[in-house]
Every structure is written in structure tokens, then in C-alpha cells.
Motif scaffolding. Structure first.
Motif, short mmCIF file in Angstrom:
data_model
loop_
_atom_site.label_atom_id
_atom_site.label_comp_id
_atom_site.label_asym_id
_atom_site.label_seq_id
_atom_site.Cartn_x
_atom_site.Cartn_y
_atom_site.Cartn_z
N ASN A 54 20.52 1.78 0.40
CA ASN A 54 20.57 0.52 1.11
C ASN A 54 19.32 -0.30 0.92
O ASN A 54 19.33 -1.50 0.99
N ILE A 55 18.16 0.38 0.75
CA ILE A 55 16.90 -0.33 0.66
C ILE A 55 16.42 -0.41 -0.79
O ILE A 55 15.93 -1.43 -1.23
N VAL B 180 16.60 -18.15 -0.89
CA VAL B 180 17.70 -17.19 -0.90
C VAL B 180 17.73 -16.41 0.41
O VAL B 180 18.79 -16.19 1.01
N LEU B 181 16.55 -15.99 0.88
CA LEU B 181 16.49 -15.24 2.13
C LEU B 181 16.84 -16.12 3.32
O LEU B 181 17.58 -15.71 4.22
N CYS B 182 16.30 -17.35 3.34
CA CYS B 182 16.54 -18.25 4.48
C CYS B 182 17.95 -18.81 4.47
O CYS B 182 18.68 -18.72 5.46
N TRP B 183 18.30 -19.43 3.36
CA TRP B 183 19.57 -20.14 3.28
C TRP B 183 20.73 -19.19 2.97
O TRP B 183 21.77 -19.20 3.65
N GLY B 184 20.56 -18.35 1.96
CA GLY B 184 21.65 -17.48 1.55
C GLY B 184 21.93 -16.37 2.54
O GLY B 184 23.09 -16.11 2.88
N ASN B 185 20.88 -15.70 3.04
CA ASN B 185 21.08 -14.56 3.92
C ASN B 185 21.17 -14.94 5.39
O ASN B 185 21.99 -14.38 6.12
N ALA B 186 20.29 -15.84 5.83
CA ALA B 186 20.24 -16.17 7.25
C ALA B 186 20.95 -17.46 7.60
O ALA B 186 21.10 -17.76 8.79
N GLY B 187 21.37 -18.24 6.62
CA GLY B 187 22.05 -19.49 6.90
C GLY B 187 21.14 -20.60 7.39
O GLY B 187 21.61 -21.54 8.03
N LEU C 285 10.83 -7.97 -5.73
CA LEU C 285 11.13 -6.63 -5.25
C LEU C 285 10.94 -6.54 -3.74
O LEU C 285 11.73 -5.88 -3.05
N LEU C 286 9.91 -7.20 -3.23
CA LEU C 286 9.69 -7.19 -1.78
C LEU C 286 10.83 -7.90 -1.06
O LEU C 286 11.32 -7.43 0.00
N ALA C 287 11.28 -9.03 -1.60
CA ALA C 287 12.40 -9.75 -1.00
C ALA C 287 13.68 -8.92 -1.05
O ALA C 287 14.47 -8.91 -0.10
N GLN C 288 13.87 -8.20 -2.15
CA GLN C 288 15.05 -7.34 -2.26
C GLN C 288 14.98 -6.20 -1.26
O GLN C 288 16.00 -5.78 -0.70
N TYR D 267 17.14 -4.99 8.69
CA TYR D 267 16.81 -6.35 9.06
C TYR D 267 17.61 -7.35 8.23
O TYR D 267 18.11 -8.35 8.76
N GLY D 268 17.75 -7.08 6.94
CA GLY D 268 18.52 -7.97 6.08
C GLY D 268 19.98 -8.01 6.47
O GLY D 268 20.62 -9.07 6.42
N ARG D 269 20.54 -6.86 6.87
CA ARG D 269 21.94 -6.84 7.30
C ARG D 269 22.14 -7.62 8.59
O ARG D 269 23.17 -8.27 8.79
#
Length: 383
Positions: free
Chosen positions: A5-6, A53-60, A214-217, A224-226
Motif C-alpha cells: 500500500n505504501i 496531483v495531491l491537492c486536486w487529484g487526490n483531495a479535490g 517518491l515522497l508524494a507517492q 493518509y492518502g486513502r
């Protein structure tokens, strides 16, 4: 590297290797110093795309003001380089030696207090990481604690980017004004204007980008990402489950701001100047387009999208400079309507199944156990 998962999955390890080979081997061997430095400039925008990607793609969370943090990081590095280039020996002809030339032109006779920490490279690096994070935290607390999101948050961040641009231009004596901070020469005595220095900085830039990727992945694959994805899809349900949604949004917004600031600092080193034209509304929207074209759900797609759009911008603007903004808008509309998941979505829809079929053909077939006769001896049946 383990699959889980990580940690990176097997196909993601392949993507990292391909991207590393492209950036560290293919481009340096195929491009001259000027073009390689141009690619390095493109890659500084990829830091912003990763954060989006983290803000918009993952968190909306759609932020139209990431140029704010890109500019804060860029100006932080530019201030250090400018102070090093403004030693009393280099500025002896000024009315007040030892201060940047634009301050002397505006009749400032003493270095402002907020410039003093930038005499130190260590404090400069700390400021590049901390100042954007604190600024993003202030914006996040003011917005997310009041449950401001969606298009309202996007418009507010856009307004803040416009305000910061006006502030930088208006305070010419302290920021360099519309011209920005220019004539940057050395980093701790090392001349950053030579071709060799630009090549070294390119490899440093690539190493930082791969590390941030890699850190973002890692963040995306973690629990937390889920939760971020759950917030994007069903925010009220996550809130009713007992999670403080605002804190999750604030953290990822601050994390994306730090990534953008790192890109801004590397931009200053690669290009040799920083100006308010990289802080305002237009560059912030362009950064969103990089993410959208690459795929707002893919970190690797964000890097490729940044390279693709900037390369197209360079080629198109050389022939039709006045039409580039229209082409950029048409590209964004076309991506949203035709393939909303960007280049990464095209890969997953068409190329990935083909590679999967090839892998299945080459994989050894499982050997089924031979059937055991019901009349066999008990020992044979056990075997």
C-alpha cells in the motif's frame, strides 16, 4: 522494492526507472547545454504539478494560486544570490555599497531587516521550505476551517496570486519591481552562469524531482492518502466518521506549497533570475494545465504533461507568439472534454492492457497436479 500500500508497485518501479533513464541519460546525451537547461527549466514546473496531483487529484482541492508558492521559493533563492552578488567590492560604484542595485536606484541606504537572514544559505533553505508552508497554513486555516472549498477556494487563491503580484511590483525598492531580481552570478563563490554549472544544476534538479515524486507517492499510498481520496469523494461521510477534514486539507495544501517552493528555488538557479511574471494568475493557471494534460490522478503523468506542454509552448510560441495563450486554452478545453484523465489516462486505456497481455504471454503457466486415482493406496493419496 516491496509491493504494498505504501511502497511502489511493480509497474510503478518500471515507470520510475524509465523516467530516470529519460532524464538522467537520454536528455543529457541527446541535447546540447542550452536545450538541456531549457528542459531543466521545464522540470522546475513539474514540482508544482506534483503538488497539484495531491491537492486536486487526490483531495479535490483546486488551487489556482500555486504560482504564489513557486514565487516565494524563487524569490527566497534569488535574495540569497543577489546579496552574494552585491558585496561591497562588486557594488563600489553605488551610492550605498553592499546593497542590491535596485535598492540603491530607489534611494534605499540600508538593507531591510527581512533581507538579513538571506546572507546565510542555511537560513535561505529553511526560509524556502518554511515561509511557503506557513503562508499556505494561514490560507488553509482561514478557508478550510470555515469549509470554504470548490470554486470559491479556487477563486480566492487566484485573487491572492494577483494581490501578491501587485505587492511585488509596487514595492520596487525591496523586491526589484516589475524587473524582478536579476544579475545573479554565484552560489557560495561558484559561478552558476557557465554551461558546466547549468548541467550540474540540471542533475540536482532531476534528483530533487525524483525524490519529491517518491515522497508524494509514499503519501498517496499511505492511510493518509486513502483518507484524502475519501474526502474528495464523500467529504461529509468522512467528517461524520470522526475525522477532522480541515486538518487533512490543510496539511496536503501545505505539502503542495513546499513542493512548489522547491521548484521555484531551482528555477532561479537554472534560469538566473526571478520576476513577478512567474507569480501571478497566468502562470498559476498554466501550472494547472500541466497537471491536467499529464493526468491529475498520476504523479508520473504530471511530469510528462509538464514536459509536453512546455515543449509545445516553446515550439508554438517561436512561430506564433501572439496565439500561444489561445492555443493553451484550447489545449486545456480539449483535454477536459476528450480525455479528462490526461496522458496517464490514455496510457491506462490503450497502452497498459497491451503490455499486460505481453507479460501474461511470457509468464510460465501454472502446473496443475496430476489426478489421484480413488483406488490408490492411502499413502499415495496423501502424497
Amino acid at each position: 522494492m516491496r509491493s504494498g500500500n505504501i511502497f511502489l508497485k511493480r509497474n510503478e518501479v518500471v515507470f520510475v526507472v524509465i523516467l530516470s533513464a529519460l532524464l538522467l541519460v537520454v536528455f543529457p546525451m541527446a541535447l546540447d547545454s542550452f536545450r538541456l537547461n531549457l528542459v531543466g527549466k521545464y522540470l522546475t514546473y513539474a514540482f508544482v504539478a506534483l503538488g497539484l496531483v495531491l491537492c486536486w487529484g487526490n483531495a479535490g482541492i483546486l488551487s489556482l494560486g500555486q504560482g504564489i508558492f513557486f514565487g516565494l521559493g524563487g524569490y527566497g533563492m534569488a535574495m540569497f544570490l543577489k546579496l552574494e552578488a552585491s558585496s561591497p567590492e562588486h557594488t563600489a560604484i553605488q551610492s550605498t555599497p553592499g546593497i542590491p542595485d535596485f535598492m540603491d536606484w530607489n534611494q534605499i541606504t540600508e538593507l531591510p531587516a527581512f533581507w538579513l537572514p538571506f546572507h546565510s544559505l542555511t537560513l535561505t533553505i529553511v526560509a524556502i521550505l518554511v515561509v511557503p508552508a506557513v503562508f499556505a497554513w494561514i490560507i488553509g486555516v482561514a478557508m478550510f476551517k470555515r469549509r470554504v472549498g470548490g470554486v470559491y477556494f479556487a477563486i480566492i487563491t487566484q485573487a491572492i496570486a494577483a494581490i501578491l503580484t501587485i505587492l511585488i511590483v509596487g514595492q520596487q525598492g525591496y523586491t526589484g519591481g516589475i524587473n524582478g531580481i536579476t544579475d545573479l552570478r554565484t552560489l557560495k563563490g561558484w559561478d552558476i552562469r557557465t554551461d558546466f554549472a547549468k548541467e550540474v544544476l540540471y542533475f540536482v534538479n532531476v534528483a530533487l524531482l525524483l525524490g519529491c515524486l517518491l515522497l508524494a507517492q509514499f503519501v498517496r499510498r499511505s492511510k493518509y492518502g486513502r483518507i484524502l481520496v475519501a474526502i474528495r469523494d464523500k467529504e461529509d461521510r468522512v467528517r461524520f466518521s470522526g475525522y477532522d477534514v480541515s486538518n487533512f486539507k490543510i496539511f496536503i495544501f501545505c505539502f503542495a506549497s513546499v513542493l512548489a517552493a522547491i521548484g521555484g528555488a531551482m528555477f532561479t538557479l537554472q534560469v538566473g533570475f526571478m520576476s513577478p511574471s512567474f507569480v501571478g494568475i497566468v502562470p498559476s493557471i498554466e501550472m494547472v494545465i500541466y497537471c491536467a494534460v499529464g493526468g491529475r490522478l498520476s504523479l508520473f503523468g504530471a511530469v510528462y504533461g509538464t514536459l509536453f506542454v512546455n515543449y509545445a509552448k516553446t515550439i508554438f510560441s517561436e512561430s506564433f507568439p501572439e496565439l500561444w495563450l489561445f492555443a493553451m486554452g484550447a489545449l486545456f478545453i480539449g483535454v477536459v472534454m476528450a480525455f479528462p484523465n490526461g496522458l496517464a489516462g490514455l496510457w491506462q486505456a490503450y497502452a497498459q492492457p497491451w503490455f499486460d497481455r505481453i507479460g501474461q504471454r511470457g509468464a510460465p503457466r501454472p502446473i496443475s497436479p496430476a489426478p489421484i486415482s480413488p483406488t490408490a493406496a492411502p499413502a499415495e493419496r496423501r502424497t
